[in-house]
Design a protein around this motif. Structure first.
Motif, PDB file in Angstrom:
ATOM      1  N   HIS A   1       0.135   3.901   4.005  1.00 34.40           N
ATOM      2  CA  HIS A   1      -0.265   3.132   5.183  1.00 34.40           C
ATOM      3  C   HIS A   1      -1.402   2.202   4.777  1.00 34.40           C
ATOM      4  O   HIS A   1      -2.314   2.599   4.064  1.00 34.40           O
ATOM      5  CB  HIS A   1      -0.723   4.071   6.306  1.00 34.40           C
ATOM      6  CG  HIS A   1      -1.158   3.351   7.550  1.00 34.40           C
ATOM      7  ND1 HIS A   1      -0.260   2.726   8.394  1.00 34.40           N
ATOM      8  CD2 HIS A   1      -2.385   3.131   8.089  1.00 34.40           C
ATOM      9  CE1 HIS A   1      -0.927   2.167   9.401  1.00 34.40           C
ATOM     10  NE2 HIS A   1      -2.220   2.397   9.236  1.00 34.40           N
ATOM     11  N   ILE A   2      -1.315   0.952   5.241  1.00 31.29           N
ATOM     12  CA  ILE A   2      -2.354  -0.022   4.911  1.00 31.29           C
ATOM     13  C   ILE A   2      -3.219  -0.250   6.152  1.00 31.29           C
ATOM     14  O   ILE A   2      -2.727  -0.646   7.205  1.00 31.29           O
ATOM     15  CB  ILE A   2      -1.739  -1.372   4.455  1.00 31.29           C
ATOM     16  CG1 ILE A   2      -0.791  -1.162   3.268  1.00 31.29           C
ATOM     17  CG2 ILE A   2      -2.844  -2.365   4.100  1.00 31.29           C
ATOM     18  CD1 ILE A   2      -1.444  -0.645   2.010  1.00 31.29           C
ATOM     19  N   CYS A   3      -4.513  -0.004   5.984  1.00 36.19           N
ATOM     20  CA  CYS A   3      -5.461  -0.229   7.074  1.00 36.19           C
ATOM     21  C   CYS A   3      -5.687  -1.731   7.280  1.00 36.19           C
ATOM     22  O   CYS A   3      -5.548  -2.524   6.352  1.00 36.19           O
ATOM     23  CB  CYS A   3      -6.820   0.409   6.753  1.00 36.19           C
ATOM     24  SG  CYS A   3      -6.769   2.200   6.574  1.00 36.19           S
ATOM     25  N   HIS A   4      -6.081  -2.082   8.467  1.00 37.66           N
ATOM     26  CA  HIS A   4      -6.588  -3.410   8.827  1.00 37.66           C
ATOM     27  C   HIS A   4      -6.148  -4.578   7.921  1.00 37.66           C
ATOM     28  O   HIS A   4      -6.954  -5.202   7.251  1.00 37.66           O
ATOM     29  CB  HIS A   4      -8.108  -3.422   8.951  1.00 37.66           C
ATOM     30  CG  HIS A   4      -8.864  -2.658   7.907  1.00 37.66           C
ATOM     31  ND1 HIS A   4      -8.683  -2.848   6.563  1.00 37.66           N
ATOM     32  CD2 HIS A   4      -9.817  -1.702   8.034  1.00 37.66           C
ATOM     33  CE1 HIS A   4      -9.493  -2.042   5.902  1.00 37.66           C
ATOM     34  NE2 HIS A   4     -10.190  -1.333   6.763  1.00 37.66           N
ATOM     35  N   VAL A   5      -4.844  -4.870   7.968  1.00 36.93           N
ATOM     36  CA  VAL A   5      -4.316  -6.029   7.227  1.00 36.93           C
ATOM     37  C   VAL A   5      -4.914  -7.306   7.828  1.00 36.93           C
ATOM     38  O   VAL A   5      -4.956  -7.464   9.051  1.00 36.93           O
ATOM     39  CB  VAL A   5      -2.780  -6.068   7.324  1.00 36.93           C
ATOM     40  CG1 VAL A   5      -2.224  -7.381   6.770  1.00 36.93           C
ATOM     41  CG2 VAL A   5      -2.190  -4.877   6.582  1.00 36.93           C
ATOM     42  N   SER A   6      -5.382  -8.210   6.957  1.00 36.18           N
ATOM     43  CA  SER A   6      -6.115  -9.351   7.518  1.00 36.18           C
ATOM     44  C   SER A   6      -5.653 -10.714   7.021  1.00 36.18           C
ATOM     45  O   SER A   6      -6.174 -11.722   7.478  1.00 36.18           O
ATOM     46  CB  SER A   6      -7.623  -9.188   7.233  1.00 36.18           C
ATOM     47  OG  SER A   6      -7.885  -9.325   5.860  1.00 36.18           O
TER      48      SER A   6
END
Lengths: 421, 307
Positions: free
Chosen positions: A223-228
């Motif tokens: 899971h990738i947190c806070h993609v920006s």
């Protein structure tokens, strides 16, 4: 246990109906003895689930506690939040995660699910006792060094593999640390003008690219947190097309705000990953609608006043977000209720393996739900927040939607827009 | 008149020109026996310095004193700042003492912007982090105009560590506002990727000093800190000097009338050789003298003096 009849409620935007809550579940049959709540004009959503919350307890109770954070969550329409591990002490042992879990139960406003650290002390050197946290009373399934990237590729590979034994998932804070030393804001035209050290998009994209390949290689979930960034969206799109088991989140602030706000040098806009450009915001919105980005997560990050009322470079990164998340998403997506339920409740519950949340509100389902008045408008006033901290970037902004009530297993945690306890 | 000078971008062309003209009048004063004007009598100017910078501080101090202001020097060393007092609390203290202007030098970019939110007086940026140093740009522009008679259409090369240079940022903004054509020169590692879009679309970038020099009216050498080598911005001081240092051979490539500038302090032998620094084309000592005049003009105009 009180029964409630939500009269004239629109479930996920459907035609108005009556919804009966009895014995903690959605019930059918006569509403004898039920408290009647006039829900005309209100929309019922499954209780929101936040995979990324900083509750600061233990360690920084001056910024937030499990109780105050839980109250903020309930007021935001949440029935479950996942508490990040970067507390003091770090949540890297069964003892600490059980403490947080117990505090959550005592507060009784939302289900507080602790996230365990991947590495001891978030130091990125040695795996924490992930199995012990998984089998603890807290039943940890999500592990993250959030705030720090698991930068060592071998350690990341081991972590991804190890948690397969208990269906765990690693939530990566994607930030190549060597590319972001001293970084203060998004690297671009604005950082050049402001003389603030840049945080290049590639520092996020390079780690995501590496980690989807690692997850593919070992057959693990990631899971990738806070993609920006727009580039991260492209990496994720390709990985998903290949069948990599990767999921991703975006924060409300990355869906709405841009790096131009840093021009004030007001650190209320300082956050990690930083606010990006309008082009990134556009790509993130599209990705959220398409499902390349699976969920919205708040990255609610309360900070004490003195950690924000200072020079930009000395301020801590982060924004509170639990109480404004749904209004921000409403302003971005519009009243697409089923999509909102998917991105803010069902999918996060599914990623986390959390049962009883993110349901369809069918008869027999646990009554975890929230009622929203979509016609209301609210001007955000930091002094009115239930969070112990005031670092909202939306002060003075008018946002759509008001959370009128929230129910946790049939008990109201919020009524008439006010916390019940 | 504007209230604060936080960035060279605070200045439009008429305002900048007014400051330069006023600096000229102030410079005339320096030739007199009594170098003092009564203009700011009874006004308080605080020099709030969080970084050691003797040259900038004494320049501001001399400027304020020649205008008869009361000057308080507040240095981070030996004050409550070293005990951890926040900028906000310091600002409230200065506010309570009735500071009419606060001149701030600070290692954090944007500190003057923060300070301006907490004090009623004028804030003058005397250098903030890697952001700006607008009075340096004013004194540089004043020096160019005095030597070459104009700024409009002037071709100026700024050479060196643009990435970390507050002097470069302020100069690009101010010189462009006043009609000069700026070319930034340095190794690609020390020139921000998007510098023209960020500062001014008219800005040019070159990685080749030799090809730029024959066309320039002004070449401004920036201080290059040797510790940048450890961060791999360039391999060695020797290689840097060879590619971007200004020596006599390179100076000869400049047109006859061109001048050589440096904001100081210099690394002699690194970005500039002693022969060049001490040559008749060098304005380095003049820049120091002009600094006092430019800062007098800024304080005079910000604090409500009439031109």
């Amino acid at each position: 246990m009180t029964s409630y009849l939500l009269r004239g409620v629109s479930v996920l935007g459907a035609e108005p109906t009556d919804l009966l809550i009895r014995d903690g579940v959605i019930a059918s049959g006569p509403a004898t003895g039920a408290d009647i709540i006039d829900a005309a004009g209100l929309v019922a959503l499954p209780g929101l689930v936040d995979l990324h919350t900083h509750l600061r307890e233990p360690g920084r109770e001056d910024a937030e506690t499990v109780e105050t954070g839980s109250r903020a969550a309930a007021l935001g329409g949440y029935t479950a939040v996942f508490a990040m591990a970067n507390t003091s002490p770090v949540a890297d042992t069964a003892g600490v995660v059980e403490q947080v879990w117990r505090l959550g139960r005592e507060a009784g406003l939302v289900d507080v699910q602790p996230i365990g650290a991947v590495t001891v002390g978030l130091a990125g050197k040695q795996l924490a006792e992930l199995g012990a946290m998984a089998t603890s009373a807290a039943g940890v399934r999500i592990f993250s060094d959030d705030g720090h990237c698991v930068a060592d590729p071998r350690l990341m590979r081991r972590a991804l593999e190890y948690v397969k034994a208990f269906d765990g998932i690693i939530a990566q804070h994607a930030e190549e640390p060597r590319l972001t030393e001293g970084a203060q804001m998004h690297e671009g035209e604005v950082s050049t003008r402001l003389g603030l050290t840049g945080w290049p998009a590639v520092a996020e994209e390079a780690i995501i690219a590496r980690d989807v390949l690692l997850a593919e290689h070992v057959g693990s979930r990631l899971h990738i947190c806070h993609v920006s960034t727009a580039g991260s969206v492209e990496v994720l799109r390709q990985a998903k097309a290949r069948g990599v088991r990767v999921t991703a989140e975006v924060t409300p602030h990355h869906l709405l705000l841009t790096d131009e706000l840093a021009a004030s040098y007001d650190p209320v806009y300082k956050v990690n990953p930083p606010l990006r450009t309008a082009k990134d915001v556009h790509a993130l919105r599209e990705a959220l609608v398409e499902g390349v980005i699976d969920i919205v997560a708040t990255d609610h990050a309360p900070h004490a006043v003195e950690d924000k009322e200072c020079e930009w470079a000395y301020a801590r990164p982060g924004m509170v977000g639990l109480e404004t998340a749904l209004p921000v998403v409403l302003s971005v997506l519009g009243e697409r209720w089923d999509l909102i339920a998917e991105r803010m409740s069902r999918t996060p519950a599914r990623i986390a393996g959390l049962t009883g949340h993110g349901t369809d509100l069918a008869v027999g389902d646990p009554a975890n739900l929230t009622l929203v008045d979509p016609s209301a408008r609210r001007v955000v006033d930091p002094s009115e927040l239930a969070s112990r901290s005031r670092n909202t970037p939306y002060a003075g902004t008018t946002l759509p939607g008001r959370i009128v009530a929230t129910f946790l297993r049939g008990e109201p945690t919020v009524l008439d827009g006010k916390a019940v306890k | 008149m504007i209230k604060h000078l936080r960035s060279a971008a605070d200045l439009d062309a008429p305002t900048a020109t007014l400051i330069l003209d006023t600096a000229g009048e102030m410079a005339a004063l320096a030739g007199r026996e009594v170098k003092k004007l009564p203009t700011l009598r009874g006004r308080t100017v605080v020099n709030l310095f969080y970084e050691d910078s003797t040259r900038t501080r004494i320049s501001f101090e001399a400027a304020a004193k020649r205008l008869s202001a009361d000057v308080i020097n507040f240095s981070a060393k030996g004050s409550s700042v070293s005990k951890g007092e926040s900028l906000k609390d310091t600002a409230l203290t200065l506010q309570a003492m009735g500071a009419d202007a606060v001149v701030i030098r600070h290692p954090a970019s944007g500190a003057p912007h923060r300070l301006a939110q907490w004090v009623d007086g004028s804030v003058v940026n005397a250098g903030d982090g890697t952001h700006e140093h607008p009075t340096q740009a004013l004194l540089d522009a004043y020096t160019m105009r005095s030597r070459l008679g104009r700024l409009d259409g002037l071709k100026v090369a700024i050479v060196g560590d643009v990435l970390h240079s507050r002097v470069a940022r302020s100069n690009v903004l101010l010189l462009t506002t006043l009609g000069a054509q700026v070319t930034l020169v340095g190794p690609p590692t020390l020139i921000p990727l998007n510098v023209a879009a960020a500062l001014s679309p008219k800005t040019k970038v070159s990685y080749d000093l030799d090809s730029v020099l024959p066309d320039m009216d002004v070449v401004m050498m920036l201080r290059v800190q040797t510790e940048r080598m450890q961060d791999s911005y360039f391999p060695s001081a020797r290689e840097y000097s060879r590619r971007y240092g200004l020596d006599l051979a390179r100076m000869r490539k400049l047109p006859e009338h061109a001048i050589v500038m440096h904001p100081g302090p210099m690394n002699r032998g690194m970005e500039i050789t002693p022969e060049v620094a001490d040559s008749s084309r060098s304005t380095i000592v003049e820049q120091v003298a002009n600094g006092v005049s430019a800062r007098m003009a800024v304080l005079y105009l910000l604090l409500g003096g009439k031109a």
